[in-house]
Enzyme design. Structure first.
Site, mmCIF file in Angstrom:
data_model
loop_
_atom_site.group_PDB
_atom_site.id
_atom_site.type_symbol
_atom_site.label_atom_id
_atom_site.label_comp_id
_atom_site.label_asym_id
_atom_site.label_seq_id
_atom_site.Cartn_x
_atom_site.Cartn_y
_atom_site.Cartn_z
ATOM 1 N N GLU A 85 50.464 28.195 31.852
ATOM 2 C CA GLU A 85 50.445 29.362 30.956
ATOM 3 C C GLU A 85 51.719 29.529 30.160
ATOM 4 O O GLU A 85 51.673 29.793 28.965
ATOM 5 C CB GLU A 85 50.218 30.662 31.748
ATOM 6 C CG GLU A 85 48.795 30.971 32.092
ATOM 7 C CD GLU A 85 48.331 30.172 33.277
ATOM 8 O OE1 GLU A 85 49.178 29.504 33.881
ATOM 9 O OE2 GLU A 85 47.145 30.212 33.587
ATOM 10 N N HIS A 126 43.559 39.273 40.894
ATOM 11 C CA HIS A 126 42.694 39.169 39.722
ATOM 12 C C HIS A 126 42.348 40.539 39.157
ATOM 13 O O HIS A 126 41.496 40.641 38.290
ATOM 14 C CB HIS A 126 41.395 38.447 40.087
ATOM 15 C CG HIS A 126 41.552 36.964 40.150
ATOM 16 N ND1 HIS A 126 42.016 36.320 41.267
ATOM 17 C CD2 HIS A 126 41.317 36.004 39.224
ATOM 18 C CE1 HIS A 126 42.057 35.015 41.024
ATOM 19 N NE2 HIS A 126 41.641 34.796 39.807
#
Lengths: 436, 436
Positions: free
Chosen positions: B172, B241
């Site tokens: 990322e 998450h």
């Protein structure tokens, strides 16, 4: 120094012999013992030989020509004796001027810092000029350069006027970044210098992105684009995740980028050997599927030879290269660093390998130019640097109105105020006193 | 200046109240005012149409005029004057809760609009922008061949190729940095975080480079990047998450943040974000991807800095965004049945806040409840509370009530997870308490 470059581009770990050991034997006068090469006598690490088979599987299929073969070819083709030399007179003078500019500028920076004209963290490039000059002087204006905080000389080599860099360091509004960036953030859209990054490793993905744009322009926009990006960073960065992630992506997509490692053996006070499990950085290239090259970064001609090949590879679309330049910084990490940790013997040793002295010697020995011409260049550079200081001194400091400009490309990003107007329309905005 | 001065009377045909104020969002008064009637072709809101009718000796400037499409401001039903009970009752829809149909314009009579799900609306917006500008590209994990883990980019890679819809390795920080480098050199990338939480790994690049480079380069490089992805608490996705990153990113100078909540505003905000020259972070919510709505057939782009009036009211202002909008609307049903009249505003722009819409509402109702999914500490609600207190303190009859998620890592167990986020019953209780 008159020897030709004998570095080889190591295609995969199974290559024949270590480039470094071959190179060592070619040094005309400086046969080093491994321990002094690595800097700290106490560690005395032996030079590693590539003959140790590391990875049995070669993953690459593209062929890469070794630099020495290319150079030999060139020599065979040309007929005149001048072609035995690696550079022409013009090229030599350009290289010399660039390195002298880098050195003189950095020395002036140190003076100005101690006189209180610039503040903060200033990282000087003394001793490493060969890397910057060797690579950047091969680039076109459209090619991009990405650097770290030790970026003054990269910007100068790329073509940013000394005046603008000095002004930026003084924090004046005429600086290349309007005084908003400072020593560690040199940017130039005109000359495609994409920074200047304070955190190490941060610039490598940006460089990868610039290379991606080049590929995108060629393949998606169908433009005639062969722009290359150079990413400069140090040995400390080579232990950082962003380095490895970008090596992977660049090799995966064959991006036109060259990763140039300026291995000066020290990350502030951390010796490269104490921080790295395998100190030979060039070996990490083949692990990702790209050639890894090691070159003597104190010799601008050797760097240039490697750079020609690496930049050429990128331009032809053959993908990235990892080039490790063994170099050294004569000063401390920054002007605030007392530099007590490094062995004085090591510093003395590298001082004898000063790249500018070496190039001067090469030029004079091969009669490419006269002493007078070189002196004229030095004088000219002195004037340029003096002029840049004068210019920076006379330039105005940024006005308050500059405070809120440039935060957003589109200043509507400051939003809508309680009165219904965009904040950037508030007259106080241009005065720099608006509430945002 | 694109807004008329406060001296211009509001457009309402009823008598003017003494506290008239500039009203950007006043729609044309003729029957029945559709909240989102498209204005005539002008770049900004309907008020331009209003102003044309007014005294011609007032200067009206628009910042820019775009004639190929029109902006729609999704607000519209603000009453023109305060305390005008007759106009209020005329406007209040008999349906207590603005349902999705009410919120959406069916555009002109000839084109009925089309129904789709939120993720399809995002895709439609993305595709239209990719069609319009070849420099728009997408990067992220599994966006290409897989079509995106929430199917937002489904079908785009076969259409536009693997380079324009780039499947990245799992890195990322580096691919966000790569997108930033690409944006600096001319492309307009959209970075997808498979889950917004993953962008924590890209925080270095988002904070240092995305937010700051335009400033530190003195305005030389712009970063027209869009960073988007699903976040928020889903159905038992576990703590990592279920993160709400808007609170972490809100302090970064130089970025804009928006949160979409309906297919209509999802498409509009996506397009606006792509067209903006600023770096924009678009927050989507995992649970909202399957919302269905009818959206106009014509092209439309929403304003990144504006809030959306969901349900006009008189008693209390409820500010919310993203998924909590639906909890609020559910609570509003109950509240209306109990005799309250809440005004619900979807703030949409998380950074910067639309203080105009919010302020007008506060000035009308004098009571504020903020309902958000962010953590209690340092969340968007905390900033909004501070902002409202600072700007509209005199108009408040009671302290602002901020309902946020518990400062707890989201538990896996369904019951516990339910108690970490704000539920409609809590909203009802808070409003009742406040309006006592």
């Amino acid at each position: 120094m008159a020897c030709s470059a004998t570095t080889r581009i190591i295609h995969n770990p199974l290559a024949i012999s270590s480039s470094r050991s071959a190179e060592k034997s070619d040094f005309s006068c400086k046969i080093l013992s491994p321990s002094s090469f690595w800097g700290s006598a106490s560690l005395g690490k032996k030079l590693l030989s590539v003959n140790k088979a590391i990875s049995p599987i070669s993953r690459r299929s593209a062929t890469v020509v070794a630099v020495s073969d290319v150079v030999k070819e060139k020599k065979l083709k040309s007929s005149s004796s001048v072609s035995n030399l690696l550079i022409t007179k013009e090229e030599g003078l350009v290289l010399y001027e660039d390195m002298v500019l880098g050195r003189a500028f950095e020395d002036m920076c140190a003076q100005m810092y101690y006189r209180g004209k610039m503040f903060g963290f200033v990282h000087l490039y003394n001793g490493q000029e060969a890397v910057s000059t060797g690579f950047i002087k091969l680039l076109k204006k459209e090619d991009c350069v990405v650097s770290t905080y030790r970026d003054h000389v990269h910007a100068l080599s790329k073509g940013v006027p000394a005046r603008q860099v000095m002004s930026e360091l003084f924090g004046k509004t005429t600086g290349c970044c309007r005084g908003q960036g400072g020593s560690m953030h040199m940017f130039s859209k005109e000359h495609n210098v994409l920074g200047g990054f304070a955190f190490i490793g941060e610039g490598i993905p940006v460089a990868t992105g610039a290379a991606f744009t080049s590929k995108y322009k060629r393949e998606v926009l169908k433009e005639d684009c062969d722009e290359v990006t150079l990413a400069f960073f140090g040995d400390g960065t080579c232990n950082n995740g962003q380095f490895f992630e970008c090596l992977n992506m660049a090799a995966l997509w064959k991006l036109p980028i060259v990763f140039v490692v300026e291995n000066n053996l020290w990350a502030i006070g951390m010796s490269h050997l104490r921080a790295t499990s395998d100190p030979e950085i060039w070996k990490k290239g083949p692990a990702f599927g790209m050639p890894g090259v090691h070159v003597d970064g104190m010799d601008v001609l050797k760097v240039r030879e490697v750079a020609i090949e690496a930049v050429g590879r990128a331009r032809r679309g053959e993908g990235p290269t990892l080039v490790e330049c063994e170099t050294y910084r004569f000063r401390g990490h920054s002007l605030a660093d007392p530099d007590e940790l490094r062995d004085p013997a090591e510093k003395a040793h590298y001082a004898t390998r000063d790249p500018i002295t070496a190039l001067k010697k090469y030029i004079l020995e091969n009669k490419l130019a006269s002493e007078a011409e070189l002196k004229a260049i030095e004088k000219k550079i002195d004037e340029v640097v003096e002029d840049s200081v004068e210019f920076a001194d006379k330039s105005p400091v940024p006005a308050r109105s500059q405070l809120l400009e440039n935060v957003f490309a589109d200043p509507r990003g400051f939003g809508i105020g309680p009165d219904g107007k965009y904040r950037c329309e508030d007259p106080k905005f241009t005065e720099g006193t608006a509430q945002v | 200046m694109w807004l008329c001065s406060p001296l211009i009377h509001s457009y309402s045909s009823t008598s003017l109240s003494s506290r008239h104020r500039p009203n950007r969002h006043n729609p044309p008064p003729s029957p029945p005012p559709h909240p989102l009637t498209p204005p005539p072709r002008s770049s900004f809101s309907v008020k331009v149409a209003c102003l044309i009718d007014l005294s011609s000796n007032l200067e009206v400037h628009c910042i820019e005029r775009k004639t190929s499409f029109f902006f729609i401001h999704c607000d519209g039903s603000l009453t023109s004057g305060l305390n005008l009970s007759n106009s209020r009752s005329a406007r209040l829809s008999t349906n207590a809760v603005a349902t999705k149909q009410d919120n959406v314009t069916a555009s002109t009579a000839s084109k009925p609009g089309h129904e789709l799900l939120l993720f399809e609306a995002l895709r439609e917006g993305l595709e239209e922008e990719m069609e319009r500008d070849p420099r728009v590209c997408v990067m992220g994990e599994d966006v290409g061949h897989y079509g995106g883990s929430y199917k937002v980019t489904k079908g785009l890679a076969p259409k536009y190729g693997d380079l324009r819809v780039l499947d990245t390795p799992i890195a990322e920080n580096s691919f966000t940095g790569m997108a930033i480098g690409a944006a600096m050199t001319g492309l307009r990338p959209i970075v997808e975080g498979m889950n917004m939480g993953f962008l924590l790994l890209a925080f270095n690049q988002i904070s240092n480079n995305c937010g700051m480079l335009h400033y530190t380069s003195g305005g030389q490089f712009k970063i027209p990047i869009v960073i988007r992805g699903p976040g928020g608490v889903g159905r038992q996705l576990g703590a990592e998450h279920s993160q709400r990153l808007e609170s972490y990113f809100q302090s970064i100078p130089g970025i804009q943040m928006v949160a979409c909540s309906t297919p209509y505003n999802a498409k509009g905000l996506m397009k606006a974000a792509i067209r903006s020259d600023n770096p924009v972070i678009l927050f989507e919510h995992v649970l909202l991807y399957n919302l269905k709505e009818r959206i106009p057939d014509e092209e439309y782009v929403l304003n990144l800095e504006e809030a959306e009036m969901v349900r006009p009211g008189e008693h209390v202002t409820i500010l919310t965004y993203s998924r909590m909008r639906y909890h609020v609307m559910q609570a509003a049903k109950t509240l209306v049945n109990k005799g309250y009249d809440p005004e619900v505003i979807d703030i949409r722009s998380l950074k910067p806040f639309d203080l105009y819409t919010i302020g007008n509402s506060v000035k009308k109702t004098h009571r504020v409840v903020i309902v958000e999914e962010c953590m209690r500490t340092g969340g968007i609600g905390a900033s909004l509370t501070a902002s409202i207190n600072e700007n509209f303190h005199d108009y408040l009859d009671a302290p602002i009530v901020c309902l946020s998620s518990q400062d707890v890592p989201t538990p896996y167990a369904g019951t516990l997870e339910e108690w970490t986020v704000v539920q409609p019953a809590q909203i009802v209780a808070a409003v009742e308490q406040l309006c006592r």
